[in-house]
Enzyme design. Sequence first.
Site, mmCIF file in Angstrom:
data_model
loop_
_atom_site.group_PDB
_atom_site.id
_atom_site.type_symbol
_atom_site.label_atom_id
_atom_site.label_comp_id
_atom_site.label_asym_id
_atom_site.label_seq_id
_atom_site.Cartn_x
_atom_site.Cartn_y
_atom_site.Cartn_z
ATOM 1 N N ASN A 205 0.853 -1.195 0.000
ATOM 2 C CA ASN A 205 0.000 0.000 0.000
ATOM 3 C C ASN A 205 0.887 1.242 0.000
ATOM 4 O O ASN A 205 2.111 1.146 0.104
ATOM 5 C CB ASN A 205 -0.972 -0.011 1.188
ATOM 6 C CG ASN A 205 -0.266 0.027 2.521
ATOM 7 O OD1 ASN A 205 0.343 1.031 2.869
ATOM 8 N ND2 ASN A 205 -0.306 -1.082 3.255
ATOM 9 N N LYS A 336 -14.339 1.081 15.451
ATOM 10 C CA LYS A 336 -13.011 0.471 15.604
ATOM 11 C C LYS A 336 -12.520 0.568 17.042
ATOM 12 O O LYS A 336 -11.909 -0.354 17.576
ATOM 13 C CB LYS A 336 -12.035 1.188 14.662
ATOM 14 C CG LYS A 336 -11.076 0.275 13.987
ATOM 15 C CD LYS A 336 -10.533 0.887 12.734
ATOM 16 C CE LYS A 336 -11.409 0.525 11.538
ATOM 17 N NZ LYS A 336 -10.889 1.033 10.290
ATOM 18 N N LYS A 340 -11.753 -3.001 18.734
ATOM 19 C CA LYS A 340 -10.347 -3.316 19.028
ATOM 20 C C LYS A 340 -10.014 -3.096 20.504
ATOM 21 O O LYS A 340 -8.888 -3.360 20.922
ATOM 22 C CB LYS A 340 -9.417 -2.488 18.144
ATOM 23 C CG LYS A 340 -9.608 -2.795 16.660
ATOM 24 C CD LYS A 340 -8.483 -2.269 15.807
ATOM 25 C CE LYS A 340 -8.863 -2.350 14.343
ATOM 26 N NZ LYS A 340 -7.885 -3.008 13.504
HETATM 27 O O1 C5P Z 1 -9.196 -2.456 11.029
HETATM 28 P P1 C5P Z 1 -8.248 -1.484 10.408
HETATM 29 O O2 C5P Z 1 -7.204 -2.146 9.558
HETATM 30 O O3 C5P Z 1 -8.902 -0.359 9.691
HETATM 31 O O4 C5P Z 1 -7.523 -0.818 11.670
HETATM 32 C C1 C5P Z 1 -6.452 0.037 11.526
HETATM 33 C C2 C5P Z 1 -5.593 -0.002 12.767
HETATM 34 O O5 C5P Z 1 -5.320 -1.350 13.135
HETATM 35 C C3 C5P Z 1 -4.237 0.637 12.544
HETATM 36 O O6 C5P Z 1 -3.808 1.197 13.765
HETATM 37 C C4 C5P Z 1 -3.377 -0.525 12.134
HETATM 38 O O7 C5P Z 1 -2.011 -0.292 12.420
HETATM 39 C C5 C5P Z 1 -3.949 -1.670 12.961
HETATM 40 N N1 C5P Z 1 -3.881 -2.968 12.289
HETATM 41 C C6 C5P Z 1 -3.214 -3.994 12.910
HETATM 42 N N2 C5P Z 1 -3.145 -5.236 12.309
HETATM 43 C C7 C5P Z 1 -3.722 -5.445 11.124
HETATM 44 C C8 C5P Z 1 -4.420 -4.415 10.489
HETATM 45 C C9 C5P Z 1 -4.482 -3.191 11.095
HETATM 46 O O8 C5P Z 1 -2.684 -3.793 14.003
HETATM 47 N N3 C5P Z 1 -3.620 -6.641 10.560
#
Ligand code: C5P
Length: 406
Positions: A205, A336, A340
């Site tokens: 990305n 989120k 989380k």
């Molecule tokens: O769920 P999403 O990917 O949108 O969440 C973004 C957050 O979660 C960011 O802080 C990213 O660093 C973290 N993240 C993570 N592990 C992943 C995907 C995202 O810790 N596999």
Amino acid sequence: MLIALGVSGGIGAYKAVEVARGLQKRGHDVVAIMTHSATNFVGPITFEAITRRRVITDQWEAGANADIEHIQLASTIDLLLIAPATANIIGKLANGIADDFLTTLYTATRAPVLVAPAMNTQMFSHAAVRRNMDRLAADGVRFVEPGEGYLACGWIGKGRLAEPEEICDAAEAAVRPSASLSGRRVVVSAGPTYEDLDPVRYVGNRSSGRMGFALATEAARRGAAVTLVAGPTSVAPPTVDTLVRVRSAEEMHAAVTAHARSADAVIMAAAVADYTPDVRAAQKVSKTEGDLTIVLRRTPDILKALGAERASTGRGTVLVGFAAETEDVVARAQAKLRSKQVDLIVANDVSRPDAGFDAETNEVTLVTSDGVEAVPLQSKARVAAVILDHVERLLAARAPRPTAQT
Ligand code: C5P
């Protein structure tokens, strides 16, 4: 504090007079150094009258070498501030060219260096200038971002010297580093992850790592012991206590989890891939006549795992996540925050060209269980400072500051 104010030849040079006054009002002693071209915009006498010191304009001037002034000054100044900094001086500094007093002082001093660029919009966005600024940032130089608006050359855009007040604030912060995070361990993740399909191809990305690097820099400036877990980035990472370079989401998972155990705060600024190819071919995949189907499987959600672990163990680590969205930014960030189980979500709209991925600036919304705070568009360094102010409040509310070992 003694601050060397380097003035290079841009129309913003007149504003440097205000900067000199502002620094004096804050109690600093200022010595002005002007490049030859700067003297075409403002007379040295103006700076001399304000600073009450001889203004250095020429390396070869009689008297300037009696005590090898650039070396003597280099070891006595507390900060070298260059405002305005033209594309020319930025290029010279980035390449170690020392052909006048100011550039020689830059290479001779070990004091912190703060640069306030000012130039035409097209020049500011030119690849050569970006490259030179990235190189200077990697060398530890800090920047005061130029503002946007009408430029003296008639263009509208980014390039106008930052306001003198803002430059003085940044100088103040540079000479008086706070110790508000001393004794704290902070883990910051930054950049993208690359998920390999075969030895030459990957799914990735556009994250540049700049936001995470700004957070790591600011946390270190505040005295924290910083572990930076960085994915593959072209921008060079800042100097921190521990730098862990990773490539894939799986590697980032392992590194962050290992370092999170002893951390007071974990800030996940990385754009971790959510999916990775189910199989990584050992050899380069050759093309065939038909289409190619790749099966992607979910990667571990690092932040979610940290949130779940904290909920079950009750450990006091502060957890911060980012939400890069293109629509319903705040609502999605709030969801989120809950799913989380973290303390703070920094939400940004990555569809905007001036915010989020690959930009120097960012405009974010901080979402906590207490509410929502909009942080206006500004440099990532300033956004990082606002985020860390929040982290400090969360730390103070959660865990008492560790006492020094005796
Ligand atoms: O769920 P999403 O990917 O949108 O969440 C973004 C957050 O979660 C960011 O802080 C990213 O660093 C973290 N993240 C993570 N592990 C992943 C995907 C995202 O810790 N596999």
